[in-house]
Design a protein around this motif. Sequence first.
Motif, mmCIF file in Angstrom:
data_model
loop_
_atom_site.group_PDB
_atom_site.id
_atom_site.type_symbol
_atom_site.label_atom_id
_atom_site.label_comp_id
_atom_site.label_asym_id
_atom_site.label_seq_id
_atom_site.Cartn_x
_atom_site.Cartn_y
_atom_site.Cartn_z
ATOM 1 N N GLN A 125 87.964 -57.018 6.484
ATOM 2 C CA GLN A 125 87.918 -58.034 5.440
ATOM 3 C C GLN A 125 89.347 -58.448 5.094
ATOM 4 O OE1 GLN A 125 85.033 -59.188 4.506
ATOM 5 N NE2 GLN A 125 83.686 -57.620 5.387
ATOM 6 N N THR A 147 80.185 -46.330 -0.688
ATOM 7 C CA THR A 147 79.409 -47.558 -0.483
ATOM 8 C C THR A 147 77.922 -47.262 -0.464
ATOM 9 O OG1 THR A 147 81.210 -48.568 0.788
ATOM 10 C CG2 THR A 147 79.009 -49.509 1.077
ATOM 11 N N ASP A 169 89.733 -53.169 5.198
ATOM 12 C CA ASP A 169 88.485 -52.709 5.808
ATOM 13 C C ASP A 169 87.527 -52.179 4.741
ATOM 14 O OD1 ASP A 169 89.669 -53.349 8.157
ATOM 15 O OD2 ASP A 169 90.013 -51.289 8.821
ATOM 16 N N SER A 170 86.242 -52.394 4.980
ATOM 17 C CA SER A 170 85.241 -51.877 4.044
ATOM 18 C C SER A 170 83.961 -51.569 4.807
ATOM 19 C CB SER A 170 84.949 -52.883 2.920
ATOM 20 O OG SER A 170 84.403 -54.082 3.450
ATOM 21 N N TRP A 171 83.172 -50.635 4.277
ATOM 22 C CA TRP A 171 81.906 -50.257 4.887
ATOM 23 C C TRP A 171 80.795 -51.172 4.395
ATOM 24 C CZ3 TRP A 171 81.572 -46.846 8.777
ATOM 25 C CH2 TRP A 171 82.644 -45.964 8.969
ATOM 26 N N PRO A 180 88.604 -46.225 3.505
ATOM 27 C CA PRO A 180 87.455 -46.316 2.598
ATOM 28 C C PRO A 180 86.410 -45.258 2.937
ATOM 29 C CG PRO A 180 87.425 -48.103 4.219
ATOM 30 C CD PRO A 180 88.759 -47.425 4.350
#
Length: 238
Positions: free
Chosen positions: A131, A32, A135-137, A27
């Motif tokens: 998550q 984001t 994965d996420s920022w 990501p």
Amino acid sequence: MQYTKKGIVLTGLLTSLLLTGCFGEEPDPKETLDAFIDSWSNQNYQEMYSMLDEQSKENQSEEAYIERMTDLYDEMQASEMQIEAVYPTDGEEDNNEAEENVFTVPLNVAVSTPLGSVDFEQDISLNLEEQEEGDSWAIAWQDTLVYPSLPEGGGFRVSPNAPTRGEIFDREGNGLAVNGKVLEIGSVPGEIEDREDFVTEFSDLTGVSRETIESRLDQSWVTDEVFVPIHFAPSFRN
């Protein structure tokens, strides 16, 4: 045999596509942050909260976050916000931060108020979190993103300063005593969860002595519901 070979080739291509779809790409923190800035500029605090990291959400509920953000910008009488992330140029990426799953860049913030524009630069950080969907920022929120010397639990009161005295400048034209406008920074005592921590943080951020902060919070007219000015920041542009 020719059909079988084609079948093998097609199967290989499908397998490659499936693998690409499963793993995807890392990501991008910039996506984001850009979405967060867009919500921030439009004062969409609910959407902003959804992009905060887990630690920020543990510190305050969605309702409390929305109420605080609304109150702060109402106190500043903000009419417009311009927020821009200063991303590193090619070749300037910080590999150490990437390895630590942290992405930090400066923000240029300009807030329009009746007294002028409040302009400052402040770093903002994003954390890469695991998550269920991948994965996420997420944004590591701090109140200093609203104003650099704003302590946790602090607030604003905008007040014009209209002196009648003349201005004084040195030989190089630098102002020694000039007319201007100020931003009052203080707090509502009833909203301070830990006074000791508040006094320490306010003093560290603004340079105001602990004794001065304590004395202003202990003035005879102070109640839990009133705003108490503690520090004055001449930060507005004419």
